[in-house]
Design a protein around this motif. Structure first.
Motif, PDB file in Angstrom:
ATOM      1  N   ASP A 431       1.727  20.392  11.589  1.00  0.00           N
ATOM      2  CA  ASP A 431       0.828  19.789  10.614  1.00  0.00           C
ATOM      3  C   ASP A 431       0.842  18.268  10.646  1.00  0.00           C
ATOM      4  N   GLY A 432       1.126  17.657  11.804  1.00  0.00           N
ATOM      5  CA  GLY A 432       1.085  16.209  11.888  1.00  0.00           C
ATOM      6  C   GLY A 432       2.119  15.502  11.057  1.00  0.00           C
ATOM      7  N   TRP A 433       3.335  16.004  11.072  1.00  0.00           N
ATOM      8  CA  TRP A 433       4.386  15.422  10.218  1.00  0.00           C
ATOM      9  C   TRP A 433       4.694  13.984  10.622  1.00  0.00           C
ATOM     10  N   VAL A 434       4.572  13.637  11.894  1.00  0.00           N
ATOM     11  CA  VAL A 434       4.892  12.276  12.333  1.00  0.00           C
ATOM     12  C   VAL A 434       3.986  11.271  11.642  1.00  0.00           C
ATOM     13  N   THR A 435       2.714  11.551  11.612  1.00  0.00           N
ATOM     14  CA  THR A 435       1.765  10.655  10.958  1.00  0.00           C
ATOM     15  C   THR A 435       2.053  10.542   9.475  1.00  0.00           C
ATOM     16  N   ILE A 436       2.411  11.654   8.843  1.00  0.00           N
ATOM     17  CA  ILE A 436       2.699  11.646   7.409  1.00  0.00           C
ATOM     18  C   ILE A 436       3.917  10.776   7.112  1.00  0.00           C
ATOM     19  N   VAL A 437       4.933  10.882   7.942  1.00  0.00           N
ATOM     20  CA  VAL A 437       6.141  10.092   7.714  1.00  0.00           C
ATOM     21  C   VAL A 437       5.838   8.609   7.838  1.00  0.00           C
ATOM     22  N   ARG A 438       5.086   8.228   8.857  1.00  0.00           N
ATOM     23  CA  ARG A 438       4.747   6.815   9.016  1.00  0.00           C
ATOM     24  C   ARG A 438       3.914   6.310   7.853  1.00  0.00           C
ATOM     25  N   GLU A 439       2.948   7.088   7.412  1.00  0.00           N
ATOM     26  CA  GLU A 439       2.141   6.678   6.269  1.00  0.00           C
ATOM     27  C   GLU A 439       2.982   6.545   5.013  1.00  0.00           C
ATOM     28  N   ASN A 440       3.953   7.430   4.826  1.00  0.00           N
ATOM     29  CA  ASN A 440       4.828   7.329   3.664  1.00  0.00           C
ATOM     30  C   ASN A 440       5.690   6.074   3.719  1.00  0.00           C
ATOM     31  N   GLN A 441       6.151   5.704   4.909  1.00  0.00           N
ATOM     32  CA  GLN A 441       6.945   4.484   5.020  1.00  0.00           C
ATOM     33  C   GLN A 441       6.113   3.250   4.689  1.00  0.00           C
ATOM     34  N   VAL A 442       4.869   3.180   5.196  1.00  0.00           N
ATOM     35  CA  VAL A 442       3.987   2.060   4.867  1.00  0.00           C
ATOM     36  C   VAL A 442       3.695   2.028   3.379  1.00  0.00           C
ATOM     37  N   LEU A 443       3.468   3.188   2.799  1.00  0.00           N
ATOM     38  CA  LEU A 443       3.191   3.252   1.370  1.00  0.00           C
ATOM     39  C   LEU A 443       4.396   2.791   0.548  1.00  0.00           C
ATOM     40  N   LYS A 444       5.585   3.105   1.015  1.00  0.00           N
ATOM     41  CA  LYS A 444       6.789   2.685   0.313  1.00  0.00           C
ATOM     42  C   LYS A 444       6.922   1.163   0.321  1.00  0.00           C
ATOM     43  N   VAL A 445       6.641   0.526   1.460  1.00  0.00           N
ATOM     44  CA  VAL A 445       6.692  -0.940   1.536  1.00  0.00           C
ATOM     45  C   VAL A 445       5.656  -1.560   0.618  1.00  0.00           C
ATOM     46  N   ASP A 446       4.446  -1.046   0.595  1.00  0.00           N
ATOM     47  CA  ASP A 446       3.402  -1.569  -0.293  1.00  0.00           C
ATOM     48  C   ASP A 446       3.798  -1.432  -1.753  1.00  0.00           C
ATOM     49  N   MET A 447       4.431  -0.342  -2.100  1.00  0.00           N
ATOM     50  CA  MET A 447       4.859  -0.163  -3.484  1.00  0.00           C
ATOM     51  C   MET A 447       5.935  -1.168  -3.875  1.00  0.00           C
ATOM     52  N   GLU A 448       6.845  -1.483  -2.943  1.00  0.00           N
ATOM     53  CA  GLU A 448       7.857  -2.500  -3.229  1.00  0.00           C
ATOM     54  C   GLU A 448       7.213  -3.867  -3.446  1.00  0.00           C
ATOM     55  N   ARG A 449       6.242  -4.205  -2.606  1.00  0.00           N
ATOM     56  CA  ARG A 449       5.535  -5.463  -2.795  1.00  0.00           C
ATOM     57  C   ARG A 449       4.802  -5.494  -4.130  1.00  0.00           C
ATOM     58  N   MET A 450       4.164  -4.411  -4.486  1.00  0.00           N
ATOM     59  CA  MET A 450       3.460  -4.343  -5.755  1.00  0.00           C
ATOM     60  C   MET A 450       4.411  -4.487  -6.927  1.00  0.00           C
ATOM     61  N   ARG A 451       5.602  -3.890  -6.813  1.00  0.00           N
ATOM     62  CA  ARG A 451       6.581  -3.973  -7.892  1.00  0.00           C
ATOM     63  C   ARG A 451       7.068  -5.412  -8.085  1.00  0.00           C
ATOM     64  N   SER A 452       7.323  -6.105  -6.975  1.00  0.00           N
ATOM     65  CA  SER A 452       7.757  -7.504  -7.092  1.00  0.00           C
ATOM     66  C   SER A 452       6.654  -8.382  -7.674  1.00  0.00           C
ATOM     67  N   ARG A 453       5.414  -8.147  -7.280  1.00  0.00           N
ATOM     68  CA  ARG A 453       4.301  -8.921  -7.808  1.00  0.00           C
ATOM     69  C   ARG A 453       4.135  -8.683  -9.309  1.00  0.00           C
ATOM     70  N   VAL A 454       4.299  -7.455  -9.751  1.00  0.00           N
ATOM     71  CA  VAL A 454       4.211  -7.144 -11.175  1.00  0.00           C
ATOM     72  C   VAL A 454       5.312  -7.872 -11.941  1.00  0.00           C
ATOM     73  N   GLY A 455       6.520  -7.938 -11.354  1.00  0.00           N
ATOM     74  CA  GLY A 455       7.602  -8.681 -12.013  1.00  0.00           C
ATOM     75  C   GLY A 455       7.275 -10.152 -12.167  1.00  0.00           C
ATOM     76  N   GLU A 456       6.710 -10.779 -11.132  1.00  0.00           N
ATOM     77  CA  GLU A 456       6.327 -12.173 -11.223  1.00  0.00           C
ATOM     78  C   GLU A 456       5.269 -12.390 -12.299  1.00  0.00           C
ATOM     79  N   LEU A 457       4.280 -11.497 -12.342  1.00  0.00           N
ATOM     80  CA  LEU A 457       3.240 -11.630 -13.375  1.00  0.00           C
ATOM     81  C   LEU A 457       3.818 -11.492 -14.775  1.00  0.00           C
ATOM     82  N   GLU A 458       4.791 -10.631 -14.959  1.00  0.00           N
ATOM     83  CA  GLU A 458       5.406 -10.485 -16.273  1.00  0.00           C
ATOM     84  C   GLU A 458       6.147 -11.752 -16.686  1.00  0.00           C
ATOM     85  N   GLU A 459       6.854 -12.384 -15.737  1.00  0.00           N
ATOM     86  CA  GLU A 459       7.538 -13.643 -16.062  1.00  0.00           C
ATOM     87  C   GLU A 459       6.538 -14.733 -16.437  1.00  0.00           C
TER      88      GLU A 459
END
Length: 533
Positions: A431-459
């Protein structure tokens, strides 16, 4: 008939030389027993005088002669060729001016004698088949003759045989009337004659014979024997063959009790039955995983088909599902689909009944698509949905861990965890697990960036909020309503508290009056500032 009459009248040579009994006996041995057609006619003519024919051994001698002819090439006996047509002998050889040319028309077929013996009655047919069996006729030939005979006298049997029927010759062998047959006696006799073999077409025939037996109200012994025969080769059955209607007074549409007994016979039977040759099935010492999985898939399809019956109880569905061991199902998708159809057709079931019914499903054996469907299925109980979500999360975590171990061994956590080679191949190709894993890793990095940006906006927001409070506090006096009114030249109305203070001053001064008059408090000014409102 003449032979039996001469024996009854005792027309022996004692009363005269060359009497009728000796002549008929001599004619019977020299002419009748050497000709296929005359043997069949002789057997049929024995029906009214069976006891006398048994005494003279006419039935046994004719049966032995017919069995020997079936075992041998029929073109060697020199029978009248017009019996089977002008250019074909009984064995299928082409004749030219009465001479056997040796060219075969139907050399691969051995059913040329099926139609001829079908003119016999049930009793004579049974005795002939027994004699052929003792003579060593192949079981598949005997089964073919029995099936042909059954289809001849059980018209309803052809409905479930896929259009199969006996072949009729262009030129009829005999001008005889088929025997009058009692169908109930016929079914009981056929069940006893059938060989202990298995085959796909043979299993289909048994299922059709069971339907006819249920319609005729056959005895329990014969019905149980048919069910056991079907159970021993259930892996060769088809879904349409198992859909046996309920001919009793029950409210259900299909006879699920009969199918459940067949499944139990399959599970508990010892596989001593061999297949008809030629076949790829060999004698097995124990049920192999192949037949078990085929039967499990067949039962899941059967449950899905009968699940639409509104009168079918959930206990019967559960007993059908549990009749096959859990290990025989590699995936439970078919069982989940069947239960989902049942829940859709029975929306009035209680939550407890639904939970008990769903307990037969092993959610760890559901595919990803089935888990995704079950997690959003409103017909399932809430507890079952939570269990599906938990299993789905565990499967996803296990699959991701395996993929990371395979494709990124350096970043994987150190430990004894290893992925087998066959499992790794399945993970890579599934079922294309390789592609899913790579997409999940990219999504995880984007979520970390979004979380840091939200923290800056709160400050930044907290700093702006503090600055606004400071500015508001410093300009509160300048922006008060009374100050603005005085700058505009407006005269404010006195408040009730001010009037009361004037009254108190008029009544009499107090020691603190002079002091309060000398310095008006900032609190009174603050109260007056709000009197505008």
């Amino acid at each position: 008939m003449v032979y039996c009459a001469a024996d009854y009248l005792e027309m022996t040579d004692e009363y005269g030389e060359g009497n009728l009994l000796s002549k008929s006996e001599s004619f019977f041995h020299r002419n009748i027993l050497r000709n296929w057609k005359d043997c069949i006619l002789a057997l049929q003519s024995c029906e009214p005088v069976v006891s006398r024919a048994d005494k003279l051994q006419i039935i046994s001698k004719c049966s032995n002669a017919l069995s020997m002819m079936v075992c041998t090439d029929p073109s060697l006996f020199g029978w009248p060729m017009m019996m089977y047509g002008s250019l074909q002998s009984p064995g299928g050889s082409i004749l030219w001016n009465g001479i056997n040319t040796g060219a075969r028309i139907r050399s691969s077929e051995s059913d040329w004698w099926f139609e001829d013996i079908s003119y016999l009655s049930v009793g004579l047919f049974e005795r002939l088949i027994r004699t052929m069996e003792a003579r060593g006729i192949r079981p598949e030939n005997l089964a073919g003759a029995i099936m042909y005979y059954a289809r001849t006298y059980l018209p309803g049997l052809g409905r479930w045989q896929g259009g199969q029927s006996g072949k009729t010759r262009a030129v009829a062998s005999f001008s005889m009337i088929p025997a009058a047959v009692d169908q109930t006696v016929l079914v009981e006799s056929i069940e006893k004659l059938l060989p202990q073999k298995k085959g796909k077409s043979f299993c289909r025939f048994l299922l059709g014979l069971l339907r006819v037996a249920l319609i005729l109200g056959i005895n329990n012994t014969c019905q149980e024997s048919l069910e056991r025969r079907i159970g021993m080769q259930l892996e060769l059955a088809t879904l349409d063959g198992l859909l046996i209607p309920n001919y009793s007074d029950s409210d259900t549409l299909y006879n699920t009790d009969c199918v459940e007994r067949i499944i139990h016979y399959f599970v508990s039977s010892e596989p001593k039955v061999t297949s008809f040759s030629p076949s790829s099935f060999d004698l097995q010492t124990s049920p192999s995983p192949g037949p078990l999985r085929k039967v499990a898939k067949l039962i899941d399809e059967y449950i899905a088909e009968v699940a639409c019956d509104v009168n079918l109880k959930p206990g019967k569905i559960r007993s059908l599902a549990e009749a096959i061991s859990e290990s025989s199902r590699t995936l439970h998708d078919g069982l989940y689909r069947a239960l989902d159809i049942y829940l859709k057709a029975h929306p009035w079931l209680s939550e407890r009944e639904k939970e008990q019914l769903c307990n037969v499903i092993d959610f760890q054996k559901l595919s990803i698509d089935a888990c995704a469907h079950a997690s959003q299925n409103e017909r399932l109980p809430l507890r079952v949905i939570l269990q599906v979500l938990f299993v789905e999360q565990m499967q996803l975590r296990t699959a991701l861990t395996g993929c990371l171990q395979v494709f990124d061994p350096e970043s994987a956590p150190a430990g004894p965890f290893t992925v087998p080679s066959d499992m790794a191949g399945q993970i890579v190709q599934r079922d294309g697990w390789v592609t899913i894993v790579r997409e999940n890793q990219v999504l995880k990095v984007d979520m970390e960036r979004m979380r840091s940006r939200v923290g800056e906006l709160e400050e930044e927001f907290s700093k702006i909020k503090q600055e606004m409070k400071r500015v508001t506090k410093s300009h509160s006096s300048l922006s008060s309503p009374r100050f603005v009114a005085r700058r505009m030249g407006c005269k404010l109305l006195p408040r009730s508290s001010d009037t009361q203070a004037d009254v108190m001053e008029s009544t009499g001064p107090t020691p603190r009056t002079s002091t309060e008059q000398a310095r008006p408090s900032s609190q009174s000014r603050h109260r007056k500032s709000f009197s505008l409102f």
